[in-house]
Design a protein around this motif. Structure first.
Motif, PDB file in Angstrom:
ATOM      1  N   GLY A   1       0.795  -1.210   0.000  1.00  0.00           N
ATOM      2  CA  GLY A   1       0.000   0.000   0.000  1.00  0.00           C
ATOM      3  C   GLY A   1       0.832   1.266   0.000  1.00  0.00           C
ATOM      4  N   PRO A   2       0.192   2.457   0.009  1.00  0.00           N
ATOM      5  CA  PRO A   2       0.910   3.731  -0.066  1.00  0.00           C
ATOM      6  C   PRO A   2       1.431   4.188   1.297  1.00  0.00           C
ATOM      7  N   PHE A   3       2.520   4.944   1.264  1.00  0.00           N
ATOM      8  CA  PHE A   3       3.035   5.605   2.463  1.00  0.00           C
ATOM      9  C   PHE A   3       3.911   6.754   1.998  1.00  0.00           C
ATOM     10  N   ASN A   4       4.315   7.599   2.936  1.00  0.00           N
ATOM     11  CA  ASN A   4       5.126   8.769   2.603  1.00  0.00           C
ATOM     12  C   ASN A   4       6.556   8.608   3.110  1.00  0.00           C
ATOM     13  N   PHE A   5       7.493   8.878   2.217  1.00  0.00           N
ATOM     14  CA  PHE A   5       8.921   8.922   2.526  1.00  0.00           C
ATOM     15  C   PHE A   5       9.242  10.390   2.783  1.00  0.00           C
ATOM     16  N   CYS A   6       9.685  10.708   4.001  1.00  0.00           N
ATOM     17  CA  CYS A   6       9.885  12.098   4.405  1.00  0.00           C
ATOM     18  C   CYS A   6      11.373  12.388   4.553  1.00  0.00           C
ATOM     19  N   SER A   7      11.835  13.444   3.919  1.00  0.00           N
ATOM     20  CA  SER A   7      13.260  13.751   3.973  1.00  0.00           C
ATOM     21  C   SER A   7      13.469  15.244   4.217  1.00  0.00           C
ATOM     22  N   ALA A   8      14.059  15.560   5.377  1.00  0.00           N
ATOM     23  CA  ALA A   8      14.387  16.948   5.695  1.00  0.00           C
ATOM     24  C   ALA A   8      15.635  17.367   4.917  1.00  0.00           C
ATOM     25  N   GLU A   9      15.839  18.669   4.790  1.00  0.00           N
ATOM     26  CA  GLU A   9      16.982  19.183   4.031  1.00  0.00           C
ATOM     27  C   GLU A   9      18.306  18.672   4.593  1.00  0.00           C
ATOM     28  N   ALA A  10      18.386  18.517   5.923  1.00  0.00           N
ATOM     29  CA  ALA A  10      19.631  18.039   6.544  1.00  0.00           C
ATOM     30  C   ALA A  10      19.923  16.591   6.204  1.00  0.00           C
ATOM     31  N   ASN A  11      18.921  15.861   5.699  1.00  0.00           N
ATOM     32  CA  ASN A  11      19.099  14.445   5.370  1.00  0.00           C
ATOM     33  C   ASN A  11      19.226  14.222   3.869  1.00  0.00           C
ATOM     34  N   ARG A  12      19.716  15.251   3.157  1.00  0.00           N
ATOM     35  CA  ARG A  12      19.948  15.111   1.718  1.00  0.00           C
ATOM     36  C   ARG A  12      21.377  15.528   1.402  1.00  0.00           C
ATOM     37  N   GLU A  13      21.981  14.849   0.409  1.00  0.00           N
ATOM     38  CA  GLU A  13      23.385  15.107   0.106  1.00  0.00           C
ATOM     39  C   GLU A  13      23.659  14.894  -1.370  1.00  0.00           C
ATOM     40  N   THR A  14      24.564  15.684  -1.886  1.00  0.00           N
ATOM     41  CA  THR A  14      25.111  15.493  -3.224  1.00  0.00           C
ATOM     42  C   THR A  14      26.560  15.068  -3.077  1.00  0.00           C
TER      43      THR A  14
END
Length: 673
Positions: free
Chosen positions: A526-539
C-alpha cells in the motif's frame, strides 16, 4: 414430581462422592507420586583426559538441551523432558593435540549413551552422512533412521570396516558402543580399541576426521542404492560410487552402462534401444558374464525425462569358468554422457548439469536453529514477505562456493530459482543460471508438516522441495541471456517461520513534517510517505564519472539514491527498511534532474517512476515501488557529519552514509577548514 427429581439428583451426587472417598483413610493425606525425569547419561570423551566439554542432545522434536560433563569425571547427564526421541548427541572437546573435535552418538530412549570415537563412526555409518552435517539436519527424520535394529547393523559394519581396512579388531566384541559400560582408561576394551584406531591412523598418515568421512561415504552409497551379489554362497553388497553411460565408438547404437564401486569391482550392462545385450561383473580379476537371452534376470526400465533408466536384477545369474554370481537389487543408470557422483547425503543436496555434461554437485548445510532438519528462510520485503532460502556447503572446501537460491511467496509458490558459483580469483559470479515463476519446471512442493516446539501460536512449517531436471537459463552479469542452460536435480528441506510480534512493515500512511519534503510511495502493501528533511539530503561524487543525489527518510534512515552520468539519470535505487531493494536502471521513466543553478543546487522530480525489486540475479523482479515527488532541492555539498555512539561517545566513522539506521547516535556538524 420436581421434588422427586431433585431428590434423585442429590442421591446420585452423594453416591458419586462416596465412591470417590472409598479407600481414603480418615485422616491420611493423599499419596504423592514422584515422576522420574528422563535423562541420558554416559561417558563422553576422546581419550583418557578429563574434559568438561558440553554435551548437547537433539530429539525428533523439541529444542536441543545442553549439559557439561560432571566436574572431575567424563560423565554427563542431559535432561530429555522437553525432547521427543530418538536422540542425537554431540560432545565438543579437545583431541590429543588439543585441537577441537566433535564426537557424536545416538539413543533410541532415555538411559545410557556413550559419546566416543566409536559411537561417532557408528553415527556416520547409520546416517550415511558426515556426522557434523547429519547432526545439524537431525530432526523428524530421526524416527526412521535411528532404530535399535539399524544401530546393531551399523555397528556390525563399522566393526568389519575397522578390521578389513585398518586392521583393527574391536576388542569389546558385539557389546554395544552406545549402551555398554565404558571407562576412558587403559584396559577398557572399547578404550583400547580407540587407542588402536589412533595408532593405525597415524601409521597411515591419516586422521579421525578422514576416517569418519570414508565410513559415511561408503554407507551413503549403500543407502542410496545397492545390489546384493552372491558368489559361491558368500553375499556382498555392491554399492556404486561412480556411474557412466557412454555410447561405443564402433557402434553408436550401443550404450555401455558402467557402475563402479569403491572396492574396485565393476558392473557393466550393454544396451541397444530397449534390449539388454550383455552383463558383466568383475571382481578381484574374475569376470562373470551373461549375453542375450541368458541375461533374462536383468529388466530394463523405461527412460525418464533425463534419459536415466533403472536396471532391475532379479536372481540374475552371471557365469564364469569357476562358478556364478547371482545379483538381486535395483540400480539407476547415469544420464548418457553424464557422470553423476554419489554424494554422502540423503537430502539437502544438488546436481547442476551443464550443457558440456560437467556436473557441479554438493551436499549443503542445513541452517537449522529450530532443530527440525532443514534450512530456515530469511524474509525479503514487507508482509506478505518473500521467503529466501540459500543452500550451500559452508565448509569452504570448494573455492567456487556453488549454491542454489530458492525464493518463494511464503511457503507455497516458487518465485525464482538461481544457481551460481564464483570465480575464486575475483569472487565475482562466473556462472549464473536462473528460472522464474511458471518457467521453473519439474519442482515438487511436498506436504507441509507443522512443528509447534515454539508454542501453538508460533507454528514452524517444514516442507521438502525437490527439483527433477529443472531447466535454468544462463545470463551475463547484466542479465543478458547467454543462450545456455543448466539442469538442476536437487532436494532440500525448507523451514518457514513468521514471528507475528515483529512483522516487516513499511511505515503507515501519514503526512510528513512541514519542514520535510515528501516522496509518495506505493508498494505491494500500500501507499506511504517517505519524508526527507533538508539536513538528510546530500550530493556527492562517488566516482569520477558519477554524481549521486541521496536522501534519507527522517524516521527509518532508508535512502533513495539518484545517480547521474554525463548529465543523464542512470539509476534510481530505494533501499527499504524491510530487507528489500527497488531499482531502475538506464531507462528510468518519470524522473528528471535539473541543471545546477548559480549556487550548485539541483532539483529532483519523480512522476510515476517505477522501480522493480532487485533480485540476487540481474533481472528485475515482479514487485514494484512507484515514486511521486518534487521538485526536491539538493545543495551542491553538505557539511561533513561525524557520528558518535551514544553509549561509547566515540566517533564510529566520519561520513554521511553512517547515519543510516543509527538512531542511537548523536550527529554533530563539523566544518572543514
Amino acid at each position: 414430581m420436581l421434588d422427586t427429581k431433585h431428590a434423585r439428583r442429590f442421591g446420585s451426587i452423594v453416591m458419586v462422592l462416596a465412591m470417590l472417598l472409598v479407600g481414603c483413610g480418615e485422616d491420611a493425606p493423599p499419596k504423592q507420586t514422584t515422576v522420574a525425569t528422563p535423562t541420558l547419561t554416559g561417558t563422553a570423551a576422546y581419550d583418557d583426559r578429563v574434559t568438561a566439554g558440553p554435551v548437547t542432545a537433539k530429539g525428533t522434536a523439541g529444542l536441543p538441551r545442553t549439559a557439561s560433563n560432571s566436574s572431575g569425571t567424563n560423565r554427563y547427564s542431559v535432561d530429555l523432558s522437553q525432547l521427543a526421541g530418538p536422540y542425537a548427541l554431540r560432545w565438543i572437546g579437545p583431541d590429543k593435540s588439543d585441537q577441537q573435535v566433535f564426537l557424536y552418538s545416538v539413543a533410541t530412549q532415555a538411559g545410557t549413551a556413550n559419546v566416543t570415537p566409536l559411537t561417532t563412526l557408528l553415527f556416520a555409518q547409520l546416517m550415511g552422512q558426515d556426522p557434523t552435517a547429519a547432526y545439524a539436519a537431525f530432526g523428524t527424520n530421526g524416527s526412521e533412521m535411528v532404530t535399535d535394529e539399524k544401530i546393531r547393523a551399523a555397528q556390525a559394519k563399522v566393526t568389519a570396516y575397522l578390521r578389513d581396512v585398518l586392521g583393527v579388531t574391536v576388542r569389546s566384541g558385539d557389546a554395544s558402543f552406545i549402551t555398554s559400560r565404558f571407562d576412558a582408561i587403559p584396559g577398557d576394551p572399547m578404550f583400547d580399541t580407540i587407542q588402536a584406531i589412533d595408532a593405525a591412523l597415524a601409521a597411515h598418515s591419516s586422521t579421525f576426521a578422514t576416517l569418519t568421512q570414508q565410513v559415511a561415504s561408503l554407507a551413503r552409497l549403500c543407502i542410496e542404492e545397492r545390489v546384493l551379489i552372491d558368489v559361491a554362497g558368500v553375499q556382498r553388497e555392491f554399492c556404486p560410487a561412480i556411474k557412466t553411460a557412454n555410447r561405443e565408438e564402433d557402434d553408436n547404437s550401443i550404450i555401455d552402462y558402467v557402475f563402479s564401486a569403491p572396492t574396485n569391482d565393476t558392473l557393466t550392462v550393454k544396451v541397444r534401444g530397449d534390449d539388454i545385450l550383455s552383463g558383466e561383473y568383475v571382481n578381484a580379476g574374475l569376470s562373470y558374464f551373461c549375453s542375450g537371452s541368458a541375461c533374462g534376470g536383468i529388466v530394463l526400465g523405461v527412460p525418464a525425462s533425463d534419459q536415466t533408466r533403472s536396471f532391475n536384477f532379479t536372481t540374475a545369474a552371471l557365469t564364469s569358468a569357476t562358478g556364478s554370481a547371482v545379483l538381486d537389487g535395483v540400480l539407476t543408470g547415469a544420464i548418457p554422457g553424464v557422470e553423476l557422483p554419489v554424494l554422502p547425503c540423503t537430502t539437502n543436496k544438488f546436481f547442476a548439469i551443464l550443457e558440456d555434461n560437467t556436473v557441479i554437485a554438493q551436499c549443503v548445510d542445513a541452517f537449522d536453529p529450530l532443530n527440525v532438519g532443514g534450512t530456515l528462510n530469511t524474509s525479503r520485503g514487507a508482509t506478505p514477505s518473500r521467503a529466501v532460502y540459500v543452500f550451500a556447503d559452508t565448509s569452504g572446501a570448494d573455492p567456487a562456493y556453488p549454491q542454489v537460491e530458492l525464493v518463494m511467496d511464503g511457503n507455497d509458490a516458487v518465485v525464482s530459482v538461481y544457481f551460481f558459483q564464483y570465480d575464486p580469483a575475483t569472487l565475482i559470479p562466473a556462472l549464473r543460471f536462473a528460472c522464474e515463476a511458471e518457467a521453473c519446471n519439474g519442482i515438487t512442493l511436498g506436504p507441509v508438516s507443522v512443528n509447534t516446539d515454539l508454542g501453538p501460536d508460533l507454528p514452524v512449517l517444514v516442507r521438502n522441495v525437490s527439483f527433477a531436471n529443472t531447466i535454468l537459463s544462463g545470463m551475463t552479469d547484466t542479465g543478458a541471456p547467454t543462450g545456455t542452460t543448466a539442469t538442476l536435480k536437487a532436494s532440500f528441506t525448507t523451514v518457514y517461520f513468521v514471528d507475528p510480534n515483529t512483522p516487516l512493515l513499511f511505515p503507515s500512511l501519514a503526512d510528513c513534517d512541514p519542514a520535510s519534503d515528501t516522496v509518495a510511495l506505493d508498494v505491494l502493501s500500500g501507499p506511504f510517505n517517505f519524508c526527507s528533511a533538508e539536513a538528510n539530503r546530500e550530493t556527492s561524487v562517488p566516482t569520477d564519472a558519477d554524481l549521486k543525489l541521496e536522501m534519507l527518510d527522517d524516521q527509518s534512515f532508508a535512502p533513495i539514491e539518484v545517480v547521474l552520468r554525463a548529465g543523464s539519470v542512470v539509476s534510481v535505487t530505494y533501499n527499504t527498511p524491510v530487507s528489500q531493494t527497488f531499482r531502475c536502471d538506464a531507462e528510468c521513466q518519470g524522473v528528471s534532474v535539473s541543471l545546477p543553478d548559480n549556487l550548485g543546487r539541483r532539483t529532483v522530480t519523480f512522476a510515476g517512476t517505477v522501480l522493480h525489486e532487485v533480485q540476487s540475479f540481474p533481472l528485475p523482479g515482479t514487485r514494484t515501488a512507484t515514486l511521486n515527488a518534487g521538485p526536491i532541492v539538493f545543495h551542491a555539498s553538505d557539511p561533513v557529519r561525524t557520528v558518535y555512539c551514544s553509549i561509547l561517545n566515540i566517533p564510529i566513522r566520519a561520513g554521511f552514509r553512517w547515519l543510516r539506521g543509527s538512531k542511537q547516535c548523536l550527529i554533530e556538524l563539523l566544518p572543514i577548514y
